[in-house]
Design an enzyme around this catalytic site. Structure first.
Site, mmCIF file in Angstrom:
data_model
loop_
_atom_site.group_PDB
_atom_site.id
_atom_site.type_symbol
_atom_site.label_atom_id
_atom_site.label_comp_id
_atom_site.label_asym_id
_atom_site.label_seq_id
_atom_site.Cartn_x
_atom_site.Cartn_y
_atom_site.Cartn_z
ATOM 1 C CE LYS B 208 -52.580 66.586 22.518
ATOM 2 N NZ LYS B 208 -51.363 66.577 22.354
ATOM 3 C CG ASN B 273 -51.332 62.121 17.980
ATOM 4 O OD1 ASN B 273 -51.429 60.905 17.957
ATOM 5 N ND2 ASN B 273 -50.753 62.791 18.971
#
Lengths: 565, 352
Positions: B208, B273
């Protein structure tokens, strides 16, 4: 082609048979059987949560399956009163459910009584019948008979009958960690787990154990082997207990596992073929039957629970691989394998060793044509798959001593956690498979079979396995030089793997390539009517039977050698 | 080889006091005494004297130590909360003091490489599954501990610190690890689920991060919610295919540790991220971003590793592949987007 290897003479580790755990167990057989059936009963009760309705359903399922078995697949070895016994169970069940006005507790008592009868019967059937006098006799028959045959075949002339020039150990090479095995067997309890390719394995391994000076091991042998009275005699006297693969009901499986666990706790060295049955594909077992293996872990945990924390209470797992040039039953094994690949189906046990003519024919062939057998004993491990040192201490990957007991500890105490032990069993199974691959000894016959099959496969890239096996034999031909080149390539890779400790080889692999190939071709499946590898007049390589070639080739799968082609 | 006697209040160990480690240590400390491990002496001193870690408040139930041995002796249960780049090294430092009775739960989302000595990702180019290790596999590989679990799910440290409601997954093959983790962490504001597919859960958490970078990029380009919806659903499909190839089950990707975490991270400006993607879209280079980020964004490493894995696996992962080119091969982010829009996704869902 005699090979040099050291033939040991092993002194018995327990000179007096009175010290043999298996003798002690035989002495207490009656009490032991009772204990096993009682514990199995408790286990079933706890699985069914002491609920009369669930228990009733289990009993009915068992009854139904047993009646079906009696009708559809009866064996000679089955007791005469099978039908009567299960008839009685049925009427007892009917009686409890029809009698009105019974409380839940009364019903449970009634079902418990039936359960007890069943587990007692199973425990009695499973328990081994070790008799020392029979054991001694059998051992001498096996040794004497085998070596007479051997000498008769090898030393010419009448005197050969009395010759001692060759002993069994010329034919059957026992290598590996034999000293460690003897050492640990005198201090703790050993569970030996061999690979399984042939019906001969059971007798062979029994003989190996006695040659190593170890007291007899108990082992689970398929009940089907007891169909043949001569086999039954051998099995019984070698300490076999009976495993009936037809019975898959909860009560039977729990009784069997309890028997195994209790025997290990009792201190009996024990042996399972962890693959369950003979390897039908010819491959080294890669998926193990975990049921019996889990009993070793349970027994170890129980020993810790009972405060047996020293080596006396420790269980050691010793993997063993057996290699042959030739497996008598190979044609039918591979046929079975191919027909069940991709689908689980029930098949009738089919025995190639079904009559004495076939057995004697096999034995004569075996001993008259220098076919070798090798038995390699792997390093001992604890029940979690950690190697152990000579004093039985477990070592981690870095060589640090660790305590096996720690694996069973929660909050500082040994605890029972079945789910955890299931995972441990799975891990142990994986470790055993790894060790099998490491100690497996490559024979020249395996090398040529593997190479020939892979070359044929390479030439027919578009065919899937089943089409490949259906190729007309007359269409198959490999140029000898090409074959030789490929053999050299495979051997090189095998030696490379050997140097990394990932496989082992028989000493005859160090011969010059031409000789090695010649003997390999001679040896591979040497007694089959249809030979797996044939060499034509021009020197080209072909086959009489693709499936058989596949079978012998499979011995070397699992090492990534296919990638060479 | 000492086995400790049981005691009612057990001290729990936490290794690493980054943002997530600190959040977890605080949550654990509301029920049990906690000992944390930090590498720097000044951090240990700060914790023990001022009850703060790098300025963040710590529960008074927490003590710190520099000594792996002390932690292993004091605690039966250890939470490893260190970034994946240093994970292997930290585990190796602890290995000599770990015994099979230790329970280990890690909270690290990343992959390690298991290469021969002297080899790096640059020299090998492609890697197979057996050269890839999830964090639990690193622990099994390096230590004798077997009862291993992982903590995964939408666990944005900032929200956890604020005490906002959240949930996590503890994945382990061992029920006892799950139960132990649940009893240590569960609270009124923190739900803890169990899952036995530890590999699947770990892989979901790893993958993810890739999608989160992409999502940050979309936000940076100002492309709106429709585009994000497209990305998340395509991202999930990619996670499922990659997860399967790495040995995880579809179910885990569909769960809290997969889709739950994916949605949380793809929408969060707190996520590292996400920030990487966002700044890339705003025109920063990877070097600039890495240069002034306090903590590592796992996704960058994951993209590299997955690219190498894709070389050996027979499947396509368009988002990962294009992100790799953006990060390491100077592909313009707009171009990558163009490529994705033209990519022939014929079927919406082809795995159920």
């Amino acid at each position: 082609m005699e090979e040099k290897y050291i033939k040991h003479r092993y002194e018995p580790i327990h000179p007096s048979k009175e010290e043999w755990p298996v003798v002690k167990l035989a002495r207490e057989r009656k009490d032991f059987v009772k204990k096993v059936s009682g514990l199995a009963e408790e286990k079933v009760l706890s699985i069914t949560a002491h609920n009369p309705d669930i228990l009733k359903e289990e009993l009915e399922t068992t009854l139904y399956r047993e009646k079906l078995r009696i009708k559809q697949n009866p064996w000679v070895v089955d007791p005469d009163d099978e039908a009567t016994f299960w008839g009685d169970v049925k009427s007892a069940l009917v009686q409890i459910s029809t009698e009105g006005g019974k409380s839940k507790k009364e019903k449970l008592e009634g079902y418990k009584a039936i359960l007890n009868r069943i587990t007692s019967r199973y425990a009695e059937e499973i328990a081994s019948n070790f008799k020392h006098s029979h054991y001694k006799f059998t051992r001498s028959v096996v040794t004497f008979g085998f070596s007479r045959l051997l000498n008769a075949a090898r030393v010419k002339g009448f005197k050969s009958i009395f010759s001692n020039q060759y002993t069994l150990q010329d034919k059957i090479q026992i290598t590996g960690e034999t000293d460690q095995l003897r050492d640990l067997a005198s201090k703790g309890t050993v569970v030996m787990v061999p690979t399984h390719f042939s019906n001969l394995d059971s007798i062979l391994i029994g003989w190996v154990i006695s040659v190593l000076g170890l007291p007899p091991f108990i082992y689970g042998a398929g009940l089907n082997l007891f169909n043949i009275s001569i086999f039954a005699y051998f099995m019984n006297s070698l300490g076999a207990y009976k495993v009936d693969r037809r019975k898959k009901n909860l009560m039977y499986l729990e009784t069997l596992k309890t028997y195994s666990k209790e025997a290990i706790q009792f201190g009996c060295h024990s042996l399972f073929f962890p693959g369950g049955t003979r390897s039908r594909s010819g491959m080294i077992e890669s998926k193990l039957k975990l049921g019996l293996l889990s009993t070793a872990i349970e027994a170890q945990r129980a020993n810790f629970q009972n405060g047996l924390n020293d080596i006396g209470g420790k269980v050691f797992i010793v993997p063993v691989t057996i290699n042959y040039h030739f497996v008598l039953e190979a044609p039918s094994l591979i046929r079975d394998h191919l027909s069940i690949t991709g689908q689980e189906r029930y098949y009738q046990e089919n025995d190639e060793f079904s009559n004495s003519y076939k057995i004697s024919k096999f034995l004569i062939k075996f001993f008259t044509k220098g076919s070798d057998i090798s038995v390699s004993v792997g390093k001992a491990m604890d029940v979690l798959g950690n190697y152990v040192d000579k004093d039985g201490n477990s070592l981690d990957k870095k060589g640090r001593q660790i305590n096996t007991r720690d694996y069973f500890i929660t909050d500082g105490e040994v605890s029972v956690d079945h789910q955890r032990e299931e995972e441990y069993t799975y891990m142990l199974g994986k470790r055993i498979v790894e060790e099998f691959h490491k100690i497996n000894r490559v024979f020249n016959s395996h090398l040529v079979a593997f190479t020939a099959f892979e070359l044929i496969k390479k030439k027919n890239k578009k065919l899937d396995l089943f089409d490949l096996l259906r190729l007309p034999e007359e269409d198959i031909s490999i140029d000898f030089q090409e074959f030789k080149g490929a053999c050299e390539m495979v051997l090189k890779k095998i030696l490379e793997l050997k140097s990394q400790g990932l496989i082992n080889t028989a000493p005859h692999l160090s011969q010059p390539m031409d000789e090695l190939m010649k003997q390999g071709i001679e040896n591979v499946g040497m007694y089959h009517a249809k030979r797996p590898i044939v060499q034509g007049k021009s020197g080209d390589i072909g086959t009489d039977d693709m499936s058989l070639l596949y079978f012998y080739h499979n011995r070397l799968t699992g090492y990534g050698l296919e990638k060479l082609f | 080889m000492d086995s400790k006697s049981s005691s009612k209040t057990k001290t729990v160990g936490v290794i690493g006091v980054g943002s997530f480690g600190t959040a977890i240590a605080n949550m654990l400390a509301s029920k049990n005494p906690v000992m944390v491990y930090a590498r720097k002496p000044e951090v240990v001193e700060e914790i023990n004297l001022q009850h703060t870690a790098q300025g963040k408040a710590l529960n008074e139930n927490i003590v710190a130590s520099l000594d792996p041995e002390e932690l292993c002796k004091t605690c039966d249960i250890l939470f490893f909360m260190v970034p994946s780049s240093g994970f292997q090294e930290v585990v190796r430092n602890f290995a000599p003091f770990l015994f099979p009775y230790h329970l280990i739960i890690h909270g690290t989302k990343g992959l390690c490489l298991n290469l021969k000595e002297g080899e790096t990702l640059d020299t090998v180019q492609k890697i197979g599954r057996n050269q890839l290790l999830t964090m639990s596999e690193v622990i099994l590989h390096e230590t004798v501990a077997v009862r291993v679990g992982c903590l995964a799910g939408p666990n944005l440290s900032k929200e956890l610190t604020l005490g906002q409601p959240a949930a996590t997954v503890i994945a382990s093959k061992y029920n006892e690890v799950i139960l132990e983790g649940q009893s240590l962490l569960r609270s009124e504001k923190f739900q803890v689920y169990g899952n036995s597919d530890i590999i699947g859960v770990e892989i979901s958490g790893v993958l993810k991060n890739i999608i989160a970078i992409a999502s940050g990029a979309l936000a940076g380009l100002g492309l709106g919610e429709n585009a994000k919806g497209l990305l998340i659903s395509r991202g999930m499909v990619e996670m499922i295919h990659l997860g399967n190839a790495l040995g995880g089950s579809i179910k885990s990707v569909m769960g809290l540790a997969g889709i739950g975490d994916l949605v949380a991270t793809c929408n969060s400006v707190h996520s590292r991220n996400f920030t990487v993607g966002y700044r890339l879209a705003k025109g920063d280079t990877l070097e600039q971003i890495m240069g002034d980020m306090e903590e590592v964004a796992e996704g960058i490493n994951t993209v590299r590793v997955m690219k190498a894995f894709l070389e050996t696996a027979e499947l396509r992962a368009p988002i990962t592949e294009n992100l790799y080119r953006v990060l390491f091969e100077d592909l313009e982010i707009e171009e990558a987007l163009q490529f994705l829009m033209k990519y022939p996704f014929n079927v919406d869902v082809d795995f159920v």
